[in-house]
Design an enzyme around this catalytic site. Structure first.
Site, PDB file in Angstrom:
ATOM      1  N   GLU A  84       0.807  -1.217   0.000  1.00 37.15           N
ATOM      2  CA  GLU A  84       0.000   0.000   0.000  1.00 37.15           C
ATOM      3  C   GLU A  84       0.842   1.271   0.000  1.00 37.15           C
ATOM      4  O   GLU A  84       0.315   2.373  -0.230  1.00 37.15           O
ATOM      5  CB  GLU A  84      -0.939   0.006   1.212  1.00 37.15           C
ATOM      6  N   GLU A 115       8.460 -22.058   7.666  1.00 37.28           N
ATOM      7  CA  GLU A 115       8.758 -21.201   8.809  1.00 37.28           C
ATOM      8  C   GLU A 115       9.696 -21.854   9.819  1.00 37.28           C
ATOM      9  O   GLU A 115      10.148 -21.210  10.759  1.00 37.28           O
ATOM     10  CB  GLU A 115       7.473 -20.802   9.525  1.00 37.28           C
TER      11      GLU A 115
END
Length: 305
Positions: A84, A115
């Site tokens: 954004e 992960e």
């Protein structure tokens, strides 16, 4: 390594032990009540958030980048904030980046096991040519994700600024962070589902960090996003309205000036307020390090060249 079952984000919430027997209204009521505590939890770590922002601002001023890194929901929140920044503040995409365990595809589909490897976190930062003037924010609700831990340890080893963002106190990833943002939102409504309160808190924190850092490098005028990228009809109309509001110019003048500047809002504002040419406006903005008010003040003081 700390047992996952001992983490507060994994505990059972005593207010929701009968969740499976509640009505829909009761379920959403308790969720709403629990969500009301999130902002208060964030409030407790404002000093640490401030420290992180100071690091990011310093990085931006020295040619550095802000890099979020995480796995699963935590990594996706970083992606949401990073993508954004270019449309909101007209920043190059490399200025604020997000690295997700398992690669870009993990945004939509879980990559099992990605992960759990510390070395992968370090390797992904090496691929970005991480430098000492960058800031790395490691995001992990549990605070123990190996991928994030490895990334922060590597970043710290080369002298980059490091920040941990987690939902547990004294976390493993915080051991490798210069600034520790540990937002304690407590047990989730659904035990262990940190995409709920912990994730909401972390999104709030990242919003604060990126937005405030952008404001401190001149990306707003008053409370208006004067560096937005006017890429569609709605944003072009917003740009015109901003120019009208700030300069008190008629709509037609705002429109023609923006068309002249290819919808560079800052440039249009300085041209109108200071009565200068396109090139002079750009020069004033550059000399003012991007701050519109400073650029206009320079012009008022007769410091155009």
């Amino acid at each position: 390594m700390e047992k996952i079952s001992k983490l507060i984000t994994e505990e059972s919430n005593p207010k929701t032990v009968d969740l499976d027997e509640m009505s829909i209204r009761e379920m959403i009521t308790v969720m709403n009540e629990e969500d009301m505590t999130i902002a208060l939890a964030v409030q407790q770590v404002l000093p640490e958030i401030e420290q992180a922002i100071e690091q990011v601002v310093a990085a931006f001023k020295n040619g550095g980048r802000l890099i979020y890194i995480g796995a699963g929901t935590s990594g996706r929140i970083g992606v949401m904030d990073a993508v954004e920044c270019p449309p909101t503040f007209s920043t190059p995409p490399e200025l604020v980046q997000a690295v997700l365990a398992g690669g870009p595809g993990a945004m939509y589909h879980a990559v099992e096991g990605a992960e759990d490897d510390e070395s992968l976190g370090a390797a992904d930062l090496r691929e970005l040519n991480l430098a000492e003037n960058d800031v790395v924010i490691g995001i992990a609700a549990s605070g123990r994700t190996p991928y994030v831990k490895g990334a922060l340890a590597f970043a710290q080893s080369i002298g980059a600024a490091t920040v941990s963002l987690t939902g547990n106190a004294n976390s493993a990833i915080s051991a490798h962070a210069d600034v520790k943002i540990e937002v304690i939102t407590g047990p989730e409504v659904v035990a262990g589902s940190t995409r709920l309160r912990a994730a909401t808190a972390h999104k709030m924190v990242l919003n604060m960090i990126s937005t405030t850092a952008m404001m401190k490098i001149g990306k707003i005028y008053k409370n208006l996003m004067v560096d937005l990228h006017a890429s569609n009809f709605k944003l072009k109309e917003r740009a015109k309205q901003m120019v009208c509001t700030i300069t008190e110019a008629p709509y037609e003048l705002a429109e023609t000036t923006l068309e002249t500047t290819n919808y560079n809002v800052k440039q249009a504002i300085v041209m109108i307020l200071a009565g200068v040419s396109e090139s002079e406006a750009l020069e004033l903005i550059d000399r003012s390090e991007g701050f519109v008010k400073r650029a206009v003040a320079l012009a008022s003081a007769g410091e155009t060249r």
